[in-house]
Scaffold this motif. Structure first.
Motif, PDB file in Angstrom:
ATOM      1  N   PRO A 113      13.685 -29.771   8.910  1.00 48.02           N
ATOM      2  CA  PRO A 113      13.759 -28.983  10.144  1.00 48.02           C
ATOM      3  C   PRO A 113      15.140 -28.853  10.484  1.00 48.02           C
ATOM      4  CG  PRO A 113      13.195 -31.178  10.865  1.00 48.02           C
ATOM      5  CD  PRO A 113      13.279 -31.278   9.382  1.00 48.02           C
ATOM      6  N   THR A 114      15.322 -27.823  11.276  1.00 48.44           N
ATOM      7  CA  THR A 114      16.509 -27.350  11.978  1.00 48.44           C
ATOM      8  C   THR A 114      16.887 -28.420  12.854  1.00 48.44           C
ATOM      9  OG1 THR A 114      16.133 -25.020  11.641  1.00 48.44           O
ATOM     10  CG2 THR A 114      17.836 -25.631  13.460  1.00 48.44           C
ATOM     11  N   GLY A 115      18.167 -28.673  13.020  1.00 47.93           N
ATOM     12  CA  GLY A 115      18.883 -29.886  13.671  1.00 47.93           C
ATOM     13  C   GLY A 115      18.376 -29.605  15.177  1.00 47.93           C
ATOM     14  N   VAL A 116      18.237 -30.660  16.166  1.00 46.61           N
ATOM     15  CA  VAL A 116      17.955 -30.417  17.499  1.00 46.61           C
ATOM     16  C   VAL A 116      18.773 -31.295  18.080  1.00 46.61           C
ATOM     17  CG1 VAL A 116      16.152 -30.673  19.431  1.00 46.61           C
ATOM     18  CG2 VAL A 116      15.550 -29.532  17.258  1.00 46.61           C
ATOM     19  N   ALA A 117      19.374 -30.975  19.518  1.00 47.39           N
ATOM     20  CA  ALA A 117      20.261 -31.620  20.273  1.00 47.39           C
ATOM     21  C   ALA A 117      19.480 -31.502  21.687  1.00 47.39           C
ATOM     22  CB  ALA A 117      21.524 -31.216  20.543  1.00 47.39           C
ATOM     23  N   LEU A 118      19.084 -32.953  22.365  1.00 48.53           N
ATOM     24  CA  LEU A 118      18.565 -32.947  23.589  1.00 48.53           C
ATOM     25  C   LEU A 118      19.937 -33.363  24.520  1.00 48.53           C
ATOM     26  CD1 LEU A 118      15.584 -35.201  22.300  1.00 48.53           C
ATOM     27  CD2 LEU A 118      15.634 -32.762  22.517  1.00 48.53           C
ATOM     28  N   ILE A 119      19.774 -32.608  25.393  1.00 46.47           N
ATOM     29  CA  ILE A 119      21.157 -32.681  26.409  1.00 46.47           C
ATOM     30  C   ILE A 119      20.799 -32.808  27.974  1.00 46.47           C
ATOM     31  CG2 ILE A 119      23.540 -31.491  27.127  1.00 46.47           C
ATOM     32  CD1 ILE A 119      23.341 -29.993  24.373  1.00 46.47           C
ATOM     33  N   GLY A 120      21.337 -33.667  28.441  1.00 41.19           N
ATOM     34  CA  GLY A 120      21.217 -33.916  29.705  1.00 41.19           C
ATOM     35  C   GLY A 120      22.606 -33.564  30.593  1.00 41.19           C
ATOM     36  N   ILE A 121      22.485 -32.751  31.666  1.00 36.58           N
ATOM     37  CA  ILE A 121      23.787 -32.571  32.355  1.00 36.58           C
ATOM     38  C   ILE A 121      23.559 -32.651  33.929  1.00 36.58           C
ATOM     39  CG2 ILE A 121      25.308 -30.722  32.805  1.00 36.58           C
ATOM     40  CD1 ILE A 121      24.682 -29.347  30.352  1.00 36.58           C
ATOM     41  N   ASP A 122      24.576 -33.466  34.489  1.00 33.95           N
ATOM     42  CA  ASP A 122      24.250 -33.869  36.107  1.00 33.95           C
ATOM     43  C   ASP A 122      24.921 -32.869  36.867  1.00 33.95           C
ATOM     44  OD1 ASP A 122      26.911 -34.366  35.972  1.00 33.95           O
ATOM     45  OD2 ASP A 122      26.557 -36.546  36.030  1.00 33.95           O
ATOM     46  N   GLY A 123      25.037 -33.073  38.017  1.00 34.57           N
ATOM     47  CA  GLY A 123      25.598 -32.088  39.217  1.00 34.57           C
ATOM     48  C   GLY A 123      27.081 -31.684  38.988  1.00 34.57           C
ATOM     49  N   SER A 124      27.783 -32.901  38.506  1.00 30.53           N
ATOM     50  CA  SER A 124      29.167 -32.797  38.249  1.00 30.53           C
ATOM     51  C   SER A 124      29.661 -32.270  36.750  1.00 30.53           C
ATOM     52  CB  SER A 124      29.861 -34.061  38.341  1.00 30.53           C
ATOM     53  OG  SER A 124      29.523 -34.938  37.190  1.00 30.53           O
ATOM     54  N   GLY A 125      28.700 -31.954  36.131  1.00 30.68           N
ATOM     55  CA  GLY A 125      29.016 -31.416  34.712  1.00 30.68           C
ATOM     56  C   GLY A 125      29.091 -32.344  33.796  1.00 30.68           C
ATOM     57  N   GLU A 126      29.120 -33.590  33.968  1.00 30.28           N
ATOM     58  CA  GLU A 126      28.991 -34.490  32.993  1.00 30.28           C
ATOM     59  C   GLU A 126      27.611 -34.321  32.135  1.00 30.28           C
ATOM     60  OE1 GLU A 126      31.366 -36.177  31.747  1.00 30.28           O
ATOM     61  OE2 GLU A 126      32.588 -35.288  33.038  1.00 30.28           O
ATOM     62  N   CYS A 128      24.930 -36.137  28.627  1.00 31.53           N
ATOM     63  CA  CYS A 128      24.929 -37.084  27.520  1.00 31.53           C
ATOM     64  C   CYS A 128      23.796 -36.568  26.517  1.00 31.53           C
ATOM     65  CB  CYS A 128      24.132 -38.463  28.164  1.00 31.53           C
ATOM     66  SG  CYS A 128      22.373 -37.739  28.919  1.00 31.53           S
ATOM     67  N   ILE A 129      24.022 -36.643  25.406  1.00 31.50           N
ATOM     68  CA  ILE A 129      23.551 -35.909  24.266  1.00 31.50           C
ATOM     69  C   ILE A 129      22.799 -37.010  23.113  1.00 31.50           C
ATOM     70  CG2 ILE A 129      23.772 -34.183  22.537  1.00 31.50           C
ATOM     71  CD1 ILE A 129      26.238 -33.441  23.968  1.00 31.50           C
ATOM     72  N   THR A 130      21.628 -36.495  22.649  1.00 31.63           N
ATOM     73  CA  THR A 130      21.094 -37.079  21.586  1.00 31.63           C
ATOM     74  C   THR A 130      20.925 -36.007  20.747  1.00 31.63           C
ATOM     75  OG1 THR A 130      19.741 -38.771  23.061  1.00 31.63           O
ATOM     76  CG2 THR A 130      18.989 -38.318  20.855  1.00 31.63           C
ATOM     77  N   VAL A 131      21.283 -36.440  19.545  1.00 32.91           N
ATOM     78  CA  VAL A 131      21.194 -35.164  18.376  1.00 32.91           C
ATOM     79  C   VAL A 131      20.369 -35.967  17.308  1.00 32.91           C
ATOM     80  CG1 VAL A 131      22.561 -34.283  16.552  1.00 32.91           C
ATOM     81  CG2 VAL A 131      23.460 -34.544  18.734  1.00 32.91           C
ATOM     82  N   VAL A 132      19.109 -35.011  16.804  1.00 31.90           N
ATOM     83  CA  VAL A 132      18.387 -35.179  15.471  1.00 31.90           C
ATOM     84  C   VAL A 132      18.725 -34.273  14.752  1.00 31.90           C
ATOM     85  CG1 VAL A 132      16.222 -35.459  14.639  1.00 31.90           C
ATOM     86  CG2 VAL A 132      16.443 -36.090  17.270  1.00 31.90           C
ATOM     87  N   GLY A 133      19.694 -34.658  13.499  1.00 33.79           N
ATOM     88  CA  GLY A 133      20.158 -33.874  12.678  1.00 33.79           C
ATOM     89  C   GLY A 133      19.563 -33.306  11.742  1.00 33.79           C
ATOM     90  N   GLY A 134      18.123 -33.536  11.281  1.00 37.50           N
ATOM     91  CA  GLY A 134      17.408 -32.858  10.580  1.00 37.50           C
ATOM     92  C   GLY A 134      17.965 -32.224   9.169  1.00 37.50           C
TER      93      GLY A 134
END
Length: 332
Positions: A113-126, A128-134
């Motif tokens: 499958p095409t790669g997917v990145a699951l990204i969380g962003i907080d109120g300050s712009g920081e 965290c990212i989880t990548v499933v490369g596919g």
């Protein structure tokens, strides 16, 4: 002492074609981004404010950002790598074409499958990212051979580490043998380091603070720290090092000359694609024949502007916006 190789498009780096080409060889993802006031702690669920499904992946981000910068300039931008035969792959194609990226070297993978990145962003712009490369993780030397015609006429090759290093090495060797400037963003920095053979094929290495620490054991909290780290990396065989230090600017060293590019003053809202836009700006400047010192400033402006917008590829600035920022904040 290392032999100095000038990092402009002259001599070994002379362009064989009248139309310069920037080729990004690397990952293509779709980013699923969620925004919340704060990021969850381990085992915790937080309520988000919004989400988006957008183009991502360091290879495609750099290609898209370069494509937006290059619009109307006469510089061609292309992307080589793999996507799956799925809806995310179709979305990636549509998005990249919107940025003016030539996808002729891009391959479709029926088995992954095409790669997917699951990204969380907080109120300050920081973030965290989880990548499933596919499909990205299946990239190998056959992809290099499929893109051979492009690699052999590339002016600037953009590489990252979201595809296997052996493929990165093969692409670097082919492009550099044909005279390209090879730029490696060592992200994500591998715990085991770079392949020994890869160091010699890198013209410009662009680590951020955490990647610099991973590769050298030195945290670049000052220009002196960055200089020490850069010297260690130069000793491994790379021709130039750009240490990205966020709000402290960018320290650069090409084996003969060095300097500190002061940061641009902007109001950040999202740091997701800053590094990718930095490298795209660097490639665009080098493809124009700019000296490394000016290319670093252009790259820094691109990276800073990317933090003022939400998203990954969509955060990339156009050239007029970059020129406006550099004029408003002259070099000190």
């Amino acid at each position: 002492m290392l032999k100095y190789v000038p990092l402009t498009l002259t001599g070994r780096h002379a362009m064989p074609n009248p139309k310069p080409l920037i080729l990004s060889f690397g990952s293509i993802n779709i980013d699923v981004t969620a925004r919340a006031a704060r990021l969850p702690r381990p085992g915790e669920t937080v309520h988000g404010e919004s989400y988006a499904v957008m183009l991502g992946g360091k290879g495609s981000n750099q290609a898209a950002a370069a494509g937006r910068l290059a619009e109307g300039s006469g510089i061609q931008v292309a992307l080589a790598g793999r996507i799956g035969q799925d809806s995310f792959g179709a979305q990636a194609r549509r998005e990249l074409e919107r940025f003016g990226v030539d996808l002729s070297p891009l391959r479709e993978d029926a088995a992954n499958p095409t790669g997917v990145a699951l990204i969380g962003i907080d109120g300050s712009g920081e973030n965290c990212i989880t990548v499933v490369g596919g499909a990205n993780m299946a990239v190998d030397e056959t992809d290099v051979e499929a893109a051979a015609q492009w690699l052999e006429r590339t002016s600037v090759l953009l590489l990252q580490l979201e595809v296997p290093q052996k493929a990165v090495l093969a692409a670097a060797r082919k492009a550099r043998a044909a005279g390209a400037i090879v730029v490696l963003d060592p992200a994500p920095a591998p715990e085991q380091g770079l392949l020994d053979e890869l160091w010699q094929e890198i013209d410009i290495l662009t680590p951020n603070e955490s990647e610099t620490f991973q590769l050298t054991g030195i945290r670049p909290e000052s220009a002196d720290d960055a200089a020490k780290a850069a010297n260690l990396l130069l000793a491994k065989g790379v021709k130039a090092v750009l240490v990205k230090m966020g709000s402290r600017g960018v320290f650069w060293h090409d084996g003969t000359q060095s300097g500190l590019c002061a940061p641009f003053s902007v109001q950040p809202v999202d740091t997701v694609a800053a590094g990718d836009c930095f490298n795209a700006g660097l490639a665009f400047a080098l493809a124009q024949g700019q000296p490394l010192s000016k290319a670093v400033r252009i790259a820094s402006a691109c990276g800073a502007l990317a933090t003022t917008r939400h998203g990954a590829a969509d955060a990339a600035p156009d050239w007029k916006t970059v020129e406006t920022l550099m004029a408003a904040q002259p070099e000190r």
